[in-house]
Design an enzyme around this catalytic site. Structure first.
Site, PDB file in Angstrom:
ATOM      1  N   CYS A 117       0.969  -1.144   0.132  1.00  0.00           N
ATOM      2  CA  CYS A 117      -0.036   0.070   0.002  1.00  0.00           C
ATOM      3  C   CYS A 117       0.910   1.261   0.056  1.00  0.00           C
ATOM      4  CB  CYS A 117      -1.014  -0.145   1.071  1.00  0.00           C
ATOM      5  SG  CYS A 117      -2.243  -1.270   0.944  1.00  0.00           S
ATOM      6  N   HIS A 257      -3.020   7.568   1.477  1.00  0.00           N
ATOM      7  CA  HIS A 257      -3.555   6.103   1.192  1.00  0.00           C
ATOM      8  C   HIS A 257      -4.711   5.827   1.786  1.00  0.00           C
ATOM      9  CE1 HIS A 257      -3.886   1.832   0.509  1.00  0.00           C
ATOM     10  NE2 HIS A 257      -3.541   1.492   1.960  1.00  0.00           N
ATOM     11  N   ASN A 287      -9.872  -0.090  -0.301  1.00  0.00           N
ATOM     12  CA  ASN A 287      -8.476   0.378  -0.329  1.00  0.00           C
ATOM     13  C   ASN A 287      -7.847  -0.446  -1.681  1.00  0.00           C
ATOM     14  OD1 ASN A 287      -5.665  -0.322   0.147  1.00  0.00           O
ATOM     15  ND2 ASN A 287      -6.059  -1.013   2.049  1.00  0.00           N
TER      16      ASN A 287
HETATM   17  O1  UT7 Z   1      -3.735  -0.914   3.516  1.00  0.00           O
HETATM   18  C1  UT7 Z   1      -2.908  -0.880   4.555  1.00  0.00           C
HETATM   19  C2  UT7 Z   1      -3.086  -1.651   5.542  1.00  0.00           C
HETATM   20  N1  UT7 Z   1      -4.513  -2.076   6.021  1.00  0.00           N
HETATM   21  C3  UT7 Z   1      -5.208  -1.471   6.979  1.00  0.00           C
HETATM   22  O2  UT7 Z   1      -4.805  -0.367   7.185  1.00  0.00           O
HETATM   23  C4  UT7 Z   1      -6.401  -1.951   7.572  1.00  0.00           C
HETATM   24  C5  UT7 Z   1      -6.427  -1.534   8.880  1.00  0.00           C
HETATM   25  N2  UT7 Z   1      -7.727  -1.991   9.914  1.00  0.00           N
HETATM   26  C6  UT7 Z   1      -8.817  -1.735   9.556  1.00  0.00           C
HETATM   27  O3  UT7 Z   1      -9.078  -1.126   8.634  1.00  0.00           O
HETATM   28  C7  UT7 Z   1      -9.994  -2.364  10.873  1.00  0.00           C
HETATM   29  O4  UT7 Z   1      -8.979  -3.316  11.507  1.00  0.00           O
HETATM   30  C8  UT7 Z   1     -10.871  -3.292   9.735  1.00  0.00           C
HETATM   31  C9  UT7 Z   1     -11.623  -2.551   9.216  1.00  0.00           C
HETATM   32  C10 UT7 Z   1     -10.198  -4.510   9.058  1.00  0.00           C
HETATM   33  C11 UT7 Z   1     -11.457  -4.160  11.175  1.00  0.00           C
HETATM   34  O5  UT7 Z   1     -12.225  -2.987  11.982  1.00  0.00           O
HETATM   35  P1  UT7 Z   1     -12.354  -2.794  13.355  1.00  0.00           P
HETATM   36  O6  UT7 Z   1     -13.076  -1.839  14.014  1.00  0.00           O
HETATM   37  O7  UT7 Z   1     -10.838  -2.988  13.804  1.00  0.00           O
HETATM   38  O8  UT7 Z   1     -12.944  -4.235  13.941  1.00  0.00           O
HETATM   39  P2  UT7 Z   1     -12.149  -5.444  14.601  1.00  0.00           P
HETATM   40  O9  UT7 Z   1     -11.327  -6.288  13.955  1.00  0.00           O
HETATM   41  O10 UT7 Z   1     -11.934  -4.618  16.074  1.00  0.00           O
HETATM   42  O11 UT7 Z   1     -13.576  -6.307  15.151  1.00  0.00           O
HETATM   43  C12 UT7 Z   1     -14.624  -5.655  15.856  1.00  0.00           C
HETATM   44  C13 UT7 Z   1     -15.878  -6.706  15.479  1.00  0.00           C
HETATM   45  C14 UT7 Z   1     -15.499  -8.156  15.546  1.00  0.00           C
HETATM   46  O12 UT7 Z   1     -16.697  -9.013  16.060  1.00  0.00           O
HETATM   47  P3  UT7 Z   1     -16.542  -9.482  17.717  1.00  0.00           P
HETATM   48  O13 UT7 Z   1     -15.374 -10.146  18.022  1.00  0.00           O
HETATM   49  O14 UT7 Z   1     -16.488  -8.053  18.471  1.00  0.00           O
HETATM   50  O15 UT7 Z   1     -17.747  -9.899  17.995  1.00  0.00           O
HETATM   51  C15 UT7 Z   1     -15.412  -8.746  14.264  1.00  0.00           C
HETATM   52  O16 UT7 Z   1     -15.618 -10.060  13.836  1.00  0.00           O
HETATM   53  O17 UT7 Z   1     -16.400  -6.635  14.168  1.00  0.00           O
HETATM   54  C16 UT7 Z   1     -16.456  -7.846  13.556  1.00  0.00           C
HETATM   55  N3  UT7 Z   1     -16.294  -7.746  12.134  1.00  0.00           N
HETATM   56  C17 UT7 Z   1     -17.008  -7.687  11.242  1.00  0.00           C
HETATM   57  N4  UT7 Z   1     -18.513  -7.699  11.409  1.00  0.00           N
HETATM   58  C18 UT7 Z   1     -19.211  -6.989  10.177  1.00  0.00           C
HETATM   59  C19 UT7 Z   1     -15.019  -7.646  11.535  1.00  0.00           C
HETATM   60  N5  UT7 Z   1     -15.263  -7.856  10.011  1.00  0.00           N
HETATM   61  C20 UT7 Z   1     -16.454  -7.423   9.911  1.00  0.00           C
HETATM   62  C21 UT7 Z   1     -17.458  -7.207   8.961  1.00  0.00           C
HETATM   63  N6  UT7 Z   1     -18.736  -7.191   9.092  1.00  0.00           N
HETATM   64  N7  UT7 Z   1     -17.162  -7.068   7.577  1.00  0.00           N
END
Ligand code: UT7
Length: 332
Positions: A117, A257, A287
């Site tokens: 990225c 980005h 992304n």
């Molecule tokens: O390009 C450069 C590199 N990449 C990045 O910079 C990505 C960086 N990370 C992110 O953008 C975020 O961490 C994500 C968008 C990937 C995830 O968002 P988050 O707010 O950090 O969610 P989380 O991983 O803390 O998960 C929170 C909850 C979890 O459920 P529980 O365990 O609290 O019940 C996940 O299972 O959200 C759940 N979850 C979803 N729910 C609905 C994770 N993905 C999804 C989804 N839809 N697509």
């Protein structure tokens, strides 16, 4: 031309996204997710997905052709093709060579840069150094990724955030106050497993086992990556500005980005900028890995958000972990 005053300028820019659009509503029908979750947690509403009969080099050629046309530069004059991608057509050779052949850039050298990225920052910095040193006159810098090909459609943590696309700029030598003023590149290999594709390389070559265990797909520790991203992007922005001898108050437009709107907002807040000074198009593309900064830069110049003489700050972050920034004064 005196190399001391020689600078790389962006003489032309172009971008391309595939026609096919995948909306959050489409994803709701495929996996356990919701439009509300995706929009509130990432800012993404839709993304473009490359058609099965096309590949990364096809998108790169479209974007690069537009950049050359914008610059009014014939194919025969291009000296070097730098393609930032982690989804090349093959493991080797460089997809830049395939682009070179498809576009008839017969006088150019060509190689890939795999900085994920932050690949657009790495490739643009490399191209600028080649131009500034006097080694090359016309350097075509492309960021292109068909990342949907590496995304596990069963992994909701990953499949909602990525989209496909390409962007390109033509760098030429200039000797005014316009062009690339500073570049900054940094990495921390200790974070390599926060975001990677475990199988398909020399460490874990393709086998029945790697396919059965879905190891050819992207694995991402979203929370950890998120935490590092805002800090690293802020640091890259300050370092690039410092080396250009500029302050945050000099920035007319920041083009970050596009990984997650919350990462962008956190970096912008830390820097003391406001969101109306920032190019954001993550809602429509998600992304797009190495394409994202170029895509947002091209849109910004097309819709009149950048004027000649403006200071533009590009900031990237990605797998590696890698991050970097570029400060440029727009115009030739
Ligand atoms: O390009 C450069 C590199 N990449 C990045 O910079 C990505 C960086 N990370 C992110 O953008 C975020 O961490 C994500 C968008 C990937 C995830 O968002 P988050 O707010 O950090 O969610 P989380 O991983 O803390 O998960 C929170 C909850 C979890 O459920 P529980 O365990 O609290 O019940 C996940 O299972 O959200 C759940 N979850 C979803 N729910 C609905 C994770 N993905 C999804 C989804 N839809 N697509």
């Amino acid at each position: 031309m005196n190399n001391a005053t020689r600078r790389a300028v962006i003489a032309g820019i172009g971008s391309y996204v595939p026609e096919k659009v995948l909306t959050n509503q489409d994803l709701e029908r495929m996996i356990d997710t919701s439009d509300e979750w995706i929009v509130s947690r990432t800012g993404i509403r839709e993304r473009h997905i490359l058609e099965d009969n096309l590949t990364t080099s096809d998108m790169a050629v479209e974007a690069a052709t537009r950049a050359l046309r914008h610059a009014g530069c014939p194919a025969s004059k291009v000296d070097l093709v730098l393609l930032a991608t982690v989804t090349g057509d093959y493991v080797f050779p460089s997809t830049a060579c395939i682009v070179q052949e498809k576009m008839g850039l017969t006088n150019a050298g060509a190689f890939d840069i795999g900085s994920s990225c932050s690949g657009f920052i790495a490739a643009l910095s490399t191209g600028a150094a080649f131009v500034q040193s006097g080694n090359f006159q016309n350097v075509l810098v492309i960021g292109a990724d068909a990342i949907s090909r590496m995304v596990d459609c069963k992994d909701r943590n990953v499949c909602v955030i990525f989209g496909d696309g390409a962007a390109a700029v033509l760098l030429q030598a200039g000797h005014s106050d316009r062009g690339i003023l500073s570049t900054y590149i940094k990495s921390d290999g200790a974070g390599c497993r926060h975001l990677y594709q475990p199988a398909g390389g020399a460490k874990l070559p393709p086998s029945l086992d790697t396919i059965t265990n879905r190891l050819h797909y992207i694995k991402m520790d979203g929370r950890e990556t998120f935490k590092q991203a805002a800090r690293a992007m802020t640091s890259a922005a300050f370092e690039a500005l410092k080396s250009a001898g500029l302050e945050v108050s000099d920035v007319d437009l920041m083009v970050p980005h596009q990984a997650n709107i919350r990462i962008i907002q956190a970096a912008v807040q830390r820097m003391g900028l406001s969101m109306d000074q920032v190019a954001v198009n993550i809602d429509r593309y998600g992304n797009t890995v190495a394409a994202s900064i170029g895509l947002a830069l091209d849109e910004s110049q097309q819709n009149g958000r950048i004027e000649a003489g403006d200071h533009v700050l590009l900031v990237g972050f990605g797998a590696g972990l890698t991050w970097g920034g570029i400060v440029l004064r727009w115009g030739v």
